[in-house]
Design a protein around this motif. Structure first.
Motif, PDB file in Angstrom:
ATOM      1  N   TRP A   1      -9.802   6.868 -13.869  1.00  0.00           N
ATOM      2  CA  TRP A   1      -9.797   7.424 -12.520  1.00  0.00           C
ATOM      3  C   TRP A   1     -10.078   6.344 -11.477  1.00  0.00           C
ATOM      4  O   TRP A   1      -9.486   6.354 -10.397  1.00  0.00           O
ATOM      5  N   VAL A   2     -10.983   5.437 -11.776  1.00  0.00           N
ATOM      6  CA  VAL A   2     -11.271   4.340 -10.850  1.00  0.00           C
ATOM      7  C   VAL A   2     -10.017   3.496 -10.638  1.00  0.00           C
ATOM      8  O   VAL A   2      -9.665   3.143  -9.506  1.00  0.00           O
ATOM      9  N   ASN A   3      -9.324   3.182 -11.730  1.00  0.00           N
ATOM     10  CA  ASN A   3      -8.094   2.387 -11.625  1.00  0.00           C
ATOM     11  C   ASN A   3      -7.029   3.123 -10.815  1.00  0.00           C
ATOM     12  O   ASN A   3      -6.301   2.515 -10.020  1.00  0.00           O
ATOM     13  N   GLU A   4      -6.926   4.434 -11.030  1.00  0.00           N
ATOM     14  CA  GLU A   4      -5.957   5.238 -10.271  1.00  0.00           C
ATOM     15  C   GLU A   4      -6.217   5.149  -8.776  1.00  0.00           C
ATOM     16  O   GLU A   4      -5.285   4.987  -7.984  1.00  0.00           O
ATOM     17  N   PHE A   5      -7.501   5.262  -8.399  1.00  0.00           N
ATOM     18  CA  PHE A   5      -7.818   5.204  -6.976  1.00  0.00           C
ATOM     19  C   PHE A   5      -7.509   3.823  -6.405  1.00  0.00           C
ATOM     20  O   PHE A   5      -6.939   3.701  -5.306  1.00  0.00           O
ATOM     21  N   ILE A   6      -7.879   2.774  -7.102  1.00  0.00           N
ATOM     22  CA  ILE A   6      -7.632   1.422  -6.601  1.00  0.00           C
ATOM     23  C   ILE A   6      -6.133   1.187  -6.432  1.00  0.00           C
ATOM     24  O   ILE A   6      -5.683   0.626  -5.428  1.00  0.00           O
ATOM     25  N   GLU A   7      -5.344   1.637  -7.397  1.00  0.00           N
ATOM     26  CA  GLU A   7      -3.883   1.482  -7.288  1.00  0.00           C
ATOM     27  C   GLU A   7      -3.341   2.255  -6.099  1.00  0.00           C
ATOM     28  O   GLU A   7      -2.439   1.796  -5.387  1.00  0.00           O
ATOM     29  N   TRP A   8      -3.883   3.445  -5.865  1.00  0.00           N
ATOM     30  CA  TRP A   8      -3.447   4.252  -4.722  1.00  0.00           C
ATOM     31  C   TRP A   8      -3.780   3.555  -3.412  1.00  0.00           C
ATOM     32  O   TRP A   8      -2.948   3.468  -2.501  1.00  0.00           O
ATOM     33  N   ARG A   9      -5.013   3.028  -3.289  1.00  0.00           N
ATOM     34  CA  ARG A   9      -5.417   2.356  -2.065  1.00  0.00           C
ATOM     35  C   ARG A   9      -4.622   1.063  -1.852  1.00  0.00           C
ATOM     36  O   ARG A   9      -4.208   0.752  -0.736  1.00  0.00           O
ATOM     37  N   VAL A  10      -4.392   0.301  -2.926  1.00  0.00           N
ATOM     38  CA  VAL A  10      -3.579  -0.915  -2.809  1.00  0.00           C
ATOM     39  C   VAL A  10      -2.170  -0.564  -2.335  1.00  0.00           C
ATOM     40  O   VAL A  10      -1.581  -1.261  -1.502  1.00  0.00           O
ATOM     41  N   GLY A  11      -1.636   0.544  -2.843  1.00  0.00           N
ATOM     42  CA  GLY A  11      -0.307   0.980  -2.414  1.00  0.00           C
ATOM     43  C   GLY A  11      -0.252   1.291  -0.934  1.00  0.00           C
ATOM     44  O   GLY A  11       0.757   1.042  -0.265  1.00  0.00           O
ATOM     45  N   GLN A  12      -1.357   1.843  -0.368  1.00  0.00           N
ATOM     46  CA  GLN A  12      -1.417   2.116   1.063  1.00  0.00           C
ATOM     47  C   GLN A  12      -1.406   0.835   1.888  1.00  0.00           C
ATOM     48  O   GLN A  12      -0.784   0.761   2.944  1.00  0.00           O
ATOM     49  N   LEU A  13      -2.113  -0.178   1.403  1.00  0.00           N
ATOM     50  CA  LEU A  13      -2.335  -1.390   2.190  1.00  0.00           C
ATOM     51  C   LEU A  13      -1.334  -2.504   1.912  1.00  0.00           C
ATOM     52  O   LEU A  13      -1.197  -3.423   2.722  1.00  0.00           O
ATOM     53  N   LYS A  14      -0.639  -2.428   0.793  1.00  0.00           N
ATOM     54  CA  LYS A  14       0.246  -3.523   0.387  1.00  0.00           C
ATOM     55  C   LYS A  14       1.306  -3.860   1.432  1.00  0.00           C
ATOM     56  O   LYS A  14       1.567  -5.053   1.684  1.00  0.00           O
ATOM     57  N   PRO A  15       1.937  -2.875   2.088  1.00  0.00           N
ATOM     58  CA  PRO A  15       2.936  -3.240   3.107  1.00  0.00           C
ATOM     59  C   PRO A  15       2.349  -4.000   4.299  1.00  0.00           C
ATOM     60  O   PRO A  15       3.069  -4.707   5.001  1.00  0.00           O
ATOM     61  N   LEU A  16       1.041  -3.852   4.528  1.00  0.00           N
ATOM     62  CA  LEU A  16       0.404  -4.484   5.680  1.00  0.00           C
ATOM     63  C   LEU A  16      -0.152  -5.869   5.368  1.00  0.00           C
ATOM     64  O   LEU A  16      -0.345  -6.678   6.283  1.00  0.00           O
ATOM     65  N   ALA A  17      -0.442  -6.136   4.101  1.00  0.00           N
ATOM     66  CA  ALA A  17      -1.151  -7.358   3.730  1.00  0.00           C
ATOM     67  C   ALA A  17      -0.449  -8.646   4.144  1.00  0.00           C
ATOM     68  O   ALA A  17      -1.109  -9.593   4.584  1.00  0.00           O
ATOM     69  N   PRO A  18       0.885  -8.761   4.036  1.00  0.00           N
ATOM     70  CA  PRO A  18       1.514 -10.031   4.443  1.00  0.00           C
ATOM     71  C   PRO A  18       1.373 -10.324   5.932  1.00  0.00           C
ATOM     72  O   PRO A  18       1.282 -11.491   6.329  1.00  0.00           O
ATOM     73  N   ALA A  19       1.349  -9.294   6.771  1.00  0.00           N
ATOM     74  CA  ALA A  19       1.360  -9.513   8.220  1.00  0.00           C
ATOM     75  C   ALA A  19      -0.035  -9.583   8.827  1.00  0.00           C
ATOM     76  O   ALA A  19      -0.223 -10.211   9.877  1.00  0.00           O
ATOM     77  N   LEU A  20      -1.040  -8.944   8.212  1.00  0.00           N
ATOM     78  CA  LEU A  20      -2.370  -8.873   8.806  1.00  0.00           C
ATOM     79  C   LEU A  20      -3.313  -9.860   8.140  1.00  0.00           C
ATOM     80  O   LEU A  20      -3.259 -10.073   6.922  1.00  0.00           O
ATOM     81  N   ASP A  21      -4.206 -10.449   8.949  1.00  0.00           N
ATOM     82  CA  ASP A  21      -5.233 -11.278   8.339  1.00  0.00           C
ATOM     83  C   ASP A  21      -6.335 -10.389   7.775  1.00  0.00           C
ATOM     84  O   ASP A  21      -6.341  -9.162   7.971  1.00  0.00           O
ATOM     85  N   LEU A  22      -7.285 -10.980   7.088  1.00  0.00           N
ATOM     86  CA  LEU A  22      -8.286 -10.203   6.358  1.00  0.00           C
ATOM     87  C   LEU A  22      -9.083  -9.252   7.247  1.00  0.00           C
ATOM     88  O   LEU A  22      -9.233  -8.077   6.897  1.00  0.00           O
ATOM     89  N   PRO A  23      -9.629  -9.687   8.400  1.00  0.00           N
ATOM     90  CA  PRO A  23     -10.406  -8.736   9.214  1.00  0.00           C
ATOM     91  C   PRO A  23      -9.597  -7.525   9.668  1.00  0.00           C
ATOM     92  O   PRO A  23     -10.123  -6.411   9.722  1.00  0.00           O
ATOM     93  N   LYS A  24      -8.331  -7.729   9.991  1.00  0.00           N
ATOM     94  CA  LYS A  24      -7.503  -6.604  10.410  1.00  0.00           C
ATOM     95  C   LYS A  24      -7.269  -5.628   9.261  1.00  0.00           C
ATOM     96  O   LYS A  24      -7.257  -4.406   9.436  1.00  0.00           O
ATOM     97  N   LEU A  25      -7.078  -6.169   8.072  1.00  0.00           N
ATOM     98  CA  LEU A  25      -6.912  -5.312   6.905  1.00  0.00           C
ATOM     99  C   LEU A  25      -8.202  -4.545   6.615  1.00  0.00           C
ATOM    100  O   LEU A  25      -8.172  -3.375   6.210  1.00  0.00           O
TER     101      LEU A  25
END
Length: 374
Positions: free
Chosen positions: A268-292
């Motif tokens: 379940w922990v892995n499922e949640f992390i994968e879900w959250r990464v999926g939400q943020l992955k499209p933003l990661a290349p364009a945003l720096d760490l504080p914005k993310l």
């Protein structure tokens, strides 16, 4: 709200997530068959069909602007003034919950000219010096020229708050200790005929005030910027979606009592992390760490609001809690801040600290959160 007579069942995935991350978070809950909505989304129901859709485009709203800090400060002040004019009642006393920190102190300095003698401040006293910010709050109140009332919070009041916030009138368990302190302070204000209460909710999440946002980075602002500039998208995602530590023996015992094996818990922990990464992955290349980090905080913020101020207002009819830091204009302004205004000289939330010092002449150094000793 639940249909009268319906029995509620515990959602054990919600308990597992709480043990792993310290909260139940977005798109989950402790009640089987009930889920919460992620931030910046809306639930659309059409008969038996229900779907969730986003209404706020993070990619368009979150970016590092290039405006001078003086212009950003003027815009911040304009937004707060507009918020007071459009959101707060035009008459009657207004209570500001004043800690010894930057956020509420800045609000005291900004609200005093706008509200005049209608404004009073309330601070908490836990009787233990280690947890009390009474002295700092009193200094801020004196500097700003606002009367200060002290609410003494003991075990009896705190346990009554716990019972009220977890009564049958609530929609979900309220497990955050900040909510119980907030109830005590709000009840203190209500007993004195004040139902309009302001606090600095969301400031730490929006302007990155928590120490863990910058843990392990060099305290010098330039060195910090150099360090985050080298992060790859994958490293940024790993930073904002860390894996929790292995469950403690007590947690393992609780999981076993609920029929959850360690393997199921980890799944379940892995499922949640994968879900959250999926939400943020499209933003990661364009945003720096504080914005993310800002986006990550705001995704779950609506749930925190429901668990704390929302629950307090439900338990205290006639009480209305306000925070300018959830105003959409102020959220957008924070998203546009240049990265170097978040962290300097080892201190987080630099933009707000700079404004606070300019308005009061005081300097507040971040210390570990006191929360409550009870």
């Amino acid at each position: 709200s639940v249909t009268s007579g319906q029995r509620l069942a515990l959602k054990i995935q919600g308990v597992a997530r709480y043990l792993a991350f310290g909260n139940c978070g977005g798109a989950s809950s402790f009640v089987d068959g009930v889920r919460t909505l992620p931030g910046a989304s809306v639930c659309i129901s059409d008969g038996a069909q229900t779907r969730t859709a986003g209404w706020f485009d993070w990619a368009n709203e979150v970016a590092s602007g290039r405006s001078p800090v003086e212009e950003l400060e003027k815009e911040f002040l304009r937004i707060v003034e507009s918020w007071v004019e459009t959101q707060l009642p035009r008459s009657g006393r207004v209570a500001l919950l004043l800690s010894g920190g930057t956020d509420s102190g800045l609000l005291a300095a900004l609200l005093k000219p706008l509200l005049g003698d209608r404004l009073i401040c309330i601070t908490q006293d836990f009787f233990l010096e280690r947890y009390s910010e009474r002295a700092e709050a009193a200094e801020t109140a004196r500097r700003v020229g606002v009367p200060l009332l002290v609410a003494k919070i003991g075990r009896n009041g705190y346990f009554k708050a716990f019972a009220e916030l977890n009564s049958g009138s609530q929609n979900m368990p309220v497990y955050l200790s900040e909510a119980h302190t907030l109830y005590c302070l709000s009840k203190f204000a209500m007993d004195r005929g004040i139902g309009t209460i302001i606090h600095g909710w969301n400031a730490d999440f929006l302007f990155l005030g928590q120490g863990h946002f910058f843990h392990g980075f060099p305290p010098d602002g330039k060195a910090y910027l150099d360090a985050i500039a080298r992060f790859t998208p994958e490293e940024k995602l790993a930073w904002v979606t860390p894996r929790p530590a292995a469950p403690s023996p007590l947690s393992v015992e609780l999981l076993a009592a609920l029929g959850i094996s360690t393997g199921t818990y980890q799944h379940w922990v892995n499922e949640f992390i994968e879900w959250r990464v999926g939400q943020l992955k499209p933003l990661a290349p364009a945003l720096d760490l504080p914005k993310l980090q800002q986006v990550c905080c705001q995704l779950d913020f609506g749930v925190s609001w429901q668990l704390e101020p929302g629950a307090v207002m439900q338990a205290l009819p006639g009480c209305t809690l306000y925070s300018p830091f959830i105003d959409s204009d102020l959220v957008r302004l924070a998203f546009q801040l240049p990265t170097d205004l978040f962290f300097r000289e080892g201190q987080s939330k630099y933009f707000l600290r700079r404004l606070f010092q300019a308005r009061t002449g005081l300097v507040r150094v971040k210390r570990p959160a006191s929360l409550s000793p009870l």
